[in-house]
Design a protein around this motif. Structure first.
Motif, PDB file in Angstrom:
ATOM      1  N   PHE A 246       0.848  -1.196   0.000  1.00 62.44           N
ATOM      2  CA  PHE A 246       0.000   0.000   0.000  1.00 62.44           C
ATOM      3  C   PHE A 246       0.878   1.238   0.000  1.00 62.44           C
ATOM      4  N   ILE A 247       0.523   2.202  -0.882  1.00 62.45           N
ATOM      5  CA  ILE A 247       1.184   3.507  -0.932  1.00 62.45           C
ATOM      6  C   ILE A 247       0.087   4.560  -0.917  1.00 62.45           C
ATOM      7  N   GLY A 248       0.092   5.396   0.084  1.00 63.25           N
ATOM      8  CA  GLY A 248      -0.972   6.381   0.242  1.00 63.25           C
ATOM      9  C   GLY A 248      -0.991   7.418  -0.867  1.00 63.25           C
ATOM     10  N   LYS A 249      -2.177   7.920  -1.142  1.00 66.42           N
ATOM     11  CA  LYS A 249      -2.372   8.973  -2.137  1.00 66.42           C
ATOM     12  C   LYS A 249      -2.615  10.341  -1.494  1.00 66.42           C
ATOM     13  N   GLN A 250      -2.870  10.365  -0.193  1.00 62.51           N
ATOM     14  CA  GLN A 250      -3.153  11.610   0.513  1.00 62.51           C
ATOM     15  C   GLN A 250      -2.094  11.827   1.588  1.00 62.51           C
ATOM     16  N   SER A 251      -1.440  12.975   1.561  1.00 65.17           N
ATOM     17  CA  SER A 251      -0.383  13.250   2.532  1.00 65.17           C
ATOM     18  C   SER A 251      -0.976  13.740   3.849  1.00 65.17           C
ATOM     19  N   ASP A 252      -0.188  13.583   4.900  1.00 62.34           N
ATOM     20  CA  ASP A 252      -0.564  14.113   6.205  1.00 62.34           C
ATOM     21  C   ASP A 252      -0.497  15.641   6.147  1.00 62.34           C
ATOM     22  N   PRO A 253      -1.533  16.349   6.577  1.00 62.42           N
ATOM     23  CA  PRO A 253      -1.524  17.813   6.448  1.00 62.42           C
ATOM     24  C   PRO A 253      -0.465  18.504   7.303  1.00 62.42           C
ATOM     25  N   VAL A 254       0.040  17.828   8.317  1.00 61.25           N
ATOM     26  CA  VAL A 254       1.029  18.437   9.198  1.00 61.25           C
ATOM     27  C   VAL A 254       2.448  18.084   8.756  1.00 61.25           C
ATOM     28  N   THR A 255       2.728  16.790   8.600  1.00 60.78           N
ATOM     29  CA  THR A 255       4.087  16.344   8.274  1.00 60.78           C
ATOM     30  C   THR A 255       4.371  16.315   6.779  1.00 60.78           C
ATOM     31  N   ARG A 256       3.318  16.369   5.941  1.00 61.15           N
ATOM     32  CA  ARG A 256       3.463  16.304   4.480  1.00 61.15           C
ATOM     33  C   ARG A 256       4.107  14.993   4.038  1.00 61.15           C
ATOM     34  N   THR A 257       3.850  13.926   4.779  1.00 57.89           N
ATOM     35  CA  THR A 257       4.368  12.609   4.422  1.00 57.89           C
ATOM     36  C   THR A 257       3.224  11.691   4.008  1.00 57.89           C
ATOM     37  N   TYR A 258       3.585  10.614   3.306  1.00 56.97           N
ATOM     38  CA  TYR A 258       2.591   9.661   2.801  1.00 56.97           C
ATOM     39  C   TYR A 258       2.738   8.320   3.523  1.00 56.97           C
ATOM     40  N   PRO A 259       1.619   7.677   3.876  1.00 59.34           N
ATOM     41  CA  PRO A 259       1.697   6.384   4.556  1.00 59.34           C
ATOM     42  C   PRO A 259       2.041   5.263   3.584  1.00 59.34           C
ATOM     43  N   VAL A 260       2.860   4.331   4.057  1.00 52.27           N
ATOM     44  CA  VAL A 260       3.246   3.153   3.286  1.00 52.27           C
ATOM     45  C   VAL A 260       3.058   1.928   4.172  1.00 52.27           C
ATOM     46  N   GLU A 261       2.525   0.841   3.594  1.00 55.03           N
ATOM     47  CA  GLU A 261       2.374  -0.410   4.335  1.00 55.03           C
ATOM     48  C   GLU A 261       3.147  -1.515   3.637  1.00 55.03           C
ATOM     49  N   ILE A 262       3.829  -2.316   4.441  1.00 53.26           N
ATOM     50  CA  ILE A 262       4.619  -3.454   3.964  1.00 53.26           C
ATOM     51  C   ILE A 262       4.063  -4.710   4.617  1.00 53.26           C
ATOM     52  N   THR A 263       3.823  -5.737   3.820  1.00 49.61           N
ATOM     53  CA  THR A 263       3.255  -6.983   4.334  1.00 49.61           C
ATOM     54  C   THR A 263       4.353  -8.017   4.510  1.00 49.61           C
ATOM     55  N   VAL A 264       4.386  -8.624   5.707  1.00 52.73           N
ATOM     56  CA  VAL A 264       5.404  -9.621   6.055  1.00 52.73           C
ATOM     57  C   VAL A 264       4.704 -10.888   6.529  1.00 52.73           C
ATOM     58  N   GLU A 265       5.135 -12.035   6.016  1.00 56.12           N
ATOM     59  CA  GLU A 265       4.565 -13.314   6.470  1.00 56.12           C
ATOM     60  C   GLU A 265       4.924 -13.553   7.933  1.00 56.12           C
ATOM     61  N   ASN A 266       3.930 -14.021   8.706  1.00 58.59           N
ATOM     62  CA  ASN A 266       4.145 -14.239  10.140  1.00 58.59           C
ATOM     63  C   ASN A 266       3.334 -15.448  10.599  1.00 58.59           C
ATOM     64  N   ALA A 267       3.525 -16.569   9.895  1.00 56.25           N
ATOM     65  CA  ALA A 267       2.728 -17.765  10.171  1.00 56.25           C
ATOM     66  C   ALA A 267       2.955 -18.304  11.580  1.00 56.25           C
ATOM     67  N   ASP A 268       4.157 -18.105  12.137  1.00 55.28           N
ATOM     68  CA  ASP A 268       4.442 -18.627  13.476  1.00 55.28           C
ATOM     69  C   ASP A 268       4.118 -17.630  14.585  1.00 55.28           C
ATOM     70  N   TYR A 269       3.624 -16.450  14.211  1.00 51.71           N
ATOM     71  CA  TYR A 269       3.241 -15.415  15.183  1.00 51.71           C
ATOM     72  C   TYR A 269       4.427 -14.932  16.021  1.00 51.71           C
ATOM     73  N   ASP A 270       5.640 -15.064  15.503  1.00 53.12           N
ATOM     74  CA  ASP A 270       6.808 -14.641  16.269  1.00 53.12           C
ATOM     75  C   ASP A 270       6.970 -13.126  16.305  1.00 53.12           C
ATOM     76  N   ILE A 271       6.468 -12.438  15.289  1.00 50.17           N
ATOM     77  CA  ILE A 271       6.598 -10.986  15.227  1.00 50.17           C
ATOM     78  C   ILE A 271       5.430 -10.356  15.978  1.00 50.17           C
ATOM     79  N   ARG A 272       5.743  -9.564  16.961  1.00 49.86           N
ATOM     80  CA  ARG A 272       4.708  -8.920  17.763  1.00 49.86           C
ATOM     81  C   ARG A 272       4.309  -7.577  17.151  1.00 49.86           C
ATOM     82  N   SER A 273       3.129  -7.148  17.470  1.00 46.90           N
ATOM     83  CA  SER A 273       2.654  -5.854  16.999  1.00 46.90           C
ATOM     84  C   SER A 273       3.243  -4.739  17.855  1.00 46.90           C
TER      85      SER A 273
END
Length: 370
Positions: A246-273
């Protein structure tokens, strides 16, 4: 007239003549020093003046993969409070906090009460409506029933069928189940509690796949594409790999940055949120030079760069862009493929000045050190 007055008058006249002489000869003073005037006109390279000495090296570019380095955090894909859809007493809760469940596993069970009886009653009503409708159809064949009576019987049958479905749903809702596979993060009901409609039974989080959320600047976002491969390192020391989803199309009005999401496989649930992550996204190959950061300087505009030499030995300022930091130096872009880099004395010369450069024996070194 006394001698003192005469002496004072003479001294005053002499002083006035001495002070006035500067007004008449000041404009012509440079003419008395033609050598100095000539040297000023000829410039710093005139005459036999010795040129400033610097050390320089010839550095050549190498193909280097340019990376975009981001800092983000892990984030579960979904967090849901699974709630009761009907009221009733909690008679079973087969899960505990930290239990891993699959879609359809029971989280809480409510008392059936009279819901099973309501289903039986609705089944009987549907069967009665079905028999009546079949009987009316037979009478229609004999011409003894009107279309209105037939339509009424069909409507009663469908009403009975809908009532049965409603009662079956109420009975099914006594079992509060997981809508997806995940981890039970929190529990809100115990056996013996009375659940009202909308009361939460458990909080369920979806950890596979795991998301990494980060922000990029308006310049960096143009370099990203969906599907770009990503490698990273979690704060706990584990290496991960994923893709940009995911690559955002709308920037943050304060920071002027765009959100990006990266998907990582986590079948063993070892990576915590919620963990801090440093990720690198490959943006293709560029020609870059590896130099020591001690050679960096700023021009009058505040641009970061280094001082180099042209073919005639004059000082140039070259703006650079850092693409990667490593143990052997910093990789930068913005320099010609072959560059004469000033390594010692760069702070004592200015742009456009001609210098006497001294090169080491190995003038083709790839890494320039101060």
């Amino acid at each position: 007239m006394s001698k003192n007055v005469i002496s004072a008058s003479i001294v005053a006249v002499v002083l006035l003549l001495w002070l006035g002489s500067g007004l008449f000869i000041g404009e012509h003073a440079p003419a008395e020093h033609p050598a100095i005037a000539l040297q000023q006109q000829a410039g710093p390279d005139a005459g036999n003046a010795e040129l400033p000495k610097v050390r320089a090296e010839v550095v050549k570019s190498q193909a280097r993969t340019r990376y975009l380095v981001l800092r983000g955090r892990t984030q579960s894909k979904r967090v849901v409070e699974v709630k009761a859809e009907i009221a009733g007493k909690v008679i079973s809760r087969p899960v505990e906090r930290g239990t891993r469940v699959e879609a359809g596993d029971m989280l809480c069970e409510l008392a059936v009460d009279d819901r099973a009886a309501a289903v039986s009653e609705a089944e009987a009503a549907l069967e009665d409506a079905r028999i009546q409708y079949q009987g009316i159809l037979k009478l229609k064949e004999q011409g003894l029933q009107s279309e209105t009576a037939i339509a009424g019987a069909a409507a009663r049958q469908e009403t009975a069928r809908a009532q049965l479905h409603r009662q079956e749903l109420n009975l099914e809702r006594t079992r509060i189940t997981a809508p997806f596979g995940g981890m039970v993060e929190d529990l809100h009901m115990n056996i013996g509690d009375y659940a009202v409609r909308g009361a939460p039974c458990a909080t369920l989080i979806d950890l596979d796949p795991m998301l990494i959320s980060a922000d990029v600047t308006e310049v960096e976002v143009e370099s990203l594409d969906l599907g770009d491969r990503v490698s990273g390192l979690i704060s706990v020391g584990r290496e991960i790999e994923g893709v940009v989803t995911f690559i955002g199309k709308q920037s943050d009005p304060v920071t002027r940055t765009y959100p990006v999401e990266i998907t990582v496989e986590n079948a063993d649930y070892d990576i915590r949120s919620g963990l801090t992550v440093r990720v690198r996204i490959g943006l293709g190959e560029v020609q870059a030079h590896q130099i020591s950061p001690a050679l960096f300087t700023l021009n009058d505009k505040g641009d970061l760069g280094v001082r180099t030499l042209d073919k005639s030995g004059r000082v140039e300022f070259r703006s650079i862009r850092i693409i990667e930091d490593g143990p052997g130096g910093v990789w930068v872009t913005g320099l010609p493929k072959t560059t004469r880099l000033i390594t010692v004395g760069q702070e004592f010369v200015s742009t456009g000045e001609k210098v006497d450069a001294v090169y080491p024996a190995d003038s083709g070194a790839q890494v320039a050190q101060p």
